[in-house]
Design a protein around this motif. Sequence first.
Motif, PDB file in Angstrom:
ATOM      1  N   SER A  42      -4.797  -3.968   6.677  1.00 24.47           N
ATOM      2  CA  SER A  42      -4.991  -4.433   6.252  1.00 24.47           C
ATOM      3  C   SER A  42      -5.319  -2.280   4.948  1.00 24.47           C
ATOM      4  O   SER A  42      -4.717  -2.809   3.748  1.00 24.47           O
ATOM      5  CB  SER A  42      -6.101  -4.557   5.247  1.00 24.47           C
ATOM      6  N   PHE A  43      -5.534  -1.702   5.804  1.00 22.64           N
ATOM      7  CA  PHE A  43      -5.165  -0.149   5.602  1.00 22.64           C
ATOM      8  C   PHE A  43      -3.607   0.416   4.814  1.00 22.64           C
ATOM      9  O   PHE A  43      -3.886   0.257   4.208  1.00 22.64           O
ATOM     10  CB  PHE A  43      -5.292   0.529   6.896  1.00 22.64           C
ATOM     11  N   ILE A  44      -2.520  -0.576   5.995  1.00 20.95           N
ATOM     12  CA  ILE A  44      -0.746  -0.526   5.164  1.00 20.95           C
ATOM     13  C   ILE A  44      -0.620  -1.298   4.583  1.00 20.95           C
ATOM     14  O   ILE A  44      -0.237  -0.306   3.363  1.00 20.95           O
ATOM     15  CB  ILE A  44       0.063  -1.523   6.636  1.00 20.95           C
ATOM     16  N   GLU A  45      -1.615  -2.515   3.700  1.00 24.78           N
ATOM     17  CA  GLU A  45      -1.258  -2.863   2.288  1.00 24.78           C
ATOM     18  C   GLU A  45      -2.374  -2.628   1.807  1.00 24.78           C
ATOM     19  O   GLU A  45      -1.226  -2.647   0.803  1.00 24.78           O
ATOM     20  CB  GLU A  45      -1.531  -4.058   3.074  1.00 24.78           C
ATOM     21  N   SER A  46      -2.981  -1.969   1.336  1.00 26.55           N
ATOM     22  CA  SER A  46      -3.581  -1.542   0.770  1.00 26.55           C
ATOM     23  C   SER A  46      -2.948  -0.286  -0.325  1.00 26.55           C
ATOM     24  O   SER A  46      -3.422   0.182  -0.568  1.00 26.55           O
ATOM     25  CB  SER A  46      -5.463  -0.930   1.225  1.00 26.55           C
ATOM     26  N   LEU A  47      -2.326   0.466   0.962  1.00 17.69           N
ATOM     27  CA  LEU A  47      -1.120   2.101   0.854  1.00 17.69           C
ATOM     28  C   LEU A  47       0.059   0.978  -0.087  1.00 17.69           C
ATOM     29  O   LEU A  47       1.305   2.258  -0.551  1.00 17.69           O
ATOM     30  CB  LEU A  47      -0.969   2.252   1.702  1.00 17.69           C
ATOM     31  N   GLY A  48       0.324   0.001  -0.366  1.00 19.45           N
ATOM     32  CA  GLY A  48       1.053  -0.754  -0.822  1.00 19.45           C
ATOM     33  C   GLY A  48       2.932  -0.557   0.115  1.00 19.45           C
ATOM     34  O   GLY A  48       3.501  -1.302  -0.312  1.00 19.45           O
ATOM     35  N   TYR A  49       2.329  -0.841   1.197  1.00 18.18           N
ATOM     36  CA  TYR A  49       3.479  -0.692   1.900  1.00 18.18           C
ATOM     37  C   TYR A  49       3.632  -2.608   3.040  1.00 18.18           C
ATOM     38  O   TYR A  49       2.537  -2.736   3.091  1.00 18.18           O
ATOM     39  CB  TYR A  49       3.467  -0.118   3.311  1.00 18.18           C
ATOM     40  N   GLU A  50       4.576  -2.804   2.752  1.00 18.98           N
ATOM     41  CA  GLU A  50       4.744  -4.183   3.615  1.00 18.98           C
ATOM     42  C   GLU A  50       4.418  -4.231   4.509  1.00 18.98           C
ATOM     43  O   GLU A  50       4.494  -2.869   5.750  1.00 18.98           O
ATOM     44  CB  GLU A  50       5.906  -5.112   3.708  1.00 18.98           C
ATOM     45  N   CYS A  51       4.124  -4.764   5.441  1.00 22.46           N
ATOM     46  CA  CYS A  51       3.367  -4.987   6.539  1.00 22.46           C
ATOM     47  C   CYS A  51       3.269  -6.732   7.869  1.00 22.46           C
ATOM     48  O   CYS A  51       2.321  -6.890   7.088  1.00 22.46           O
ATOM     49  CB  CYS A  51       1.989  -4.085   7.029  1.00 22.46           C
ATOM     50  N   GLN A  52       4.218  -6.457   8.359  1.00 19.53           N
ATOM     51  CA  GLN A  52       4.240  -8.278   9.285  1.00 19.53           C
ATOM     52  C   GLN A  52       2.929  -7.567  10.953  1.00 19.53           C
ATOM     53  O   GLN A  52       2.906  -6.981  11.216  1.00 19.53           O
ATOM     54  CB  GLN A  52       5.244  -8.224  10.140  1.00 19.53           C
TER      55      GLN A  52
END
Length: 197
Positions: A42-52
């Motif tokens: 969730s943190f990675i995605e909140s920065l705007g990056y795709e995350c599998q």
Amino acid sequence: MAETKQIKTALVSVFHKDGLDELLKKLNAEGVKFLSTGGTQSFIESLGYECQKVEDVTTYPSILGGRVKTLHPKVFGGILARRSNEGDRQQMAQYEIPEIDLVIVDLYPFEQTVASGAGEADIIEKIDIGGISLIRAGAKNFADVVIIPSKAEYGELLDIINAQGAATTLEQRRHFATKAFGVSSHYDTAIHSWFAK
């Protein structure tokens, strides 16, 4: 054994997120793909990056109240597979195991939880199992994998990537592996000391 290895996929599983954003920004700019679970994802995605999601790789959800998330052959196979071993490579293809080139971990804060005066049940839940296993696996396979075993190493990896792109030398990977076993040893010693009391 190739000396320099490219980082293409990073598994990120951290308790403390502070200080991680700058490293993730640089890794993303270098085209590194992210793989993660729960709060870190969730943190990675909140920065705007795709995350599998790790669950999409393993086809298993996070179970037992989060006690089992990354403990799966597809995750550990991706870290422990010897890239120069033909048998390992064939099995990776057979079982659809992704190559994981970088593992970033920050363990549950066991010592801080003990120091806070928490009860036994809370302390037990702060004994990290998946994280410590990821650290040991990444360190064992330093020939192919970069292991970042705590937030103290985020800046060190960032400096390397800023200097030479998303690639590391064997010497650099061995250096991080040495630090990783230091983190693992310290963590287990703290847990042992608590049990011994």
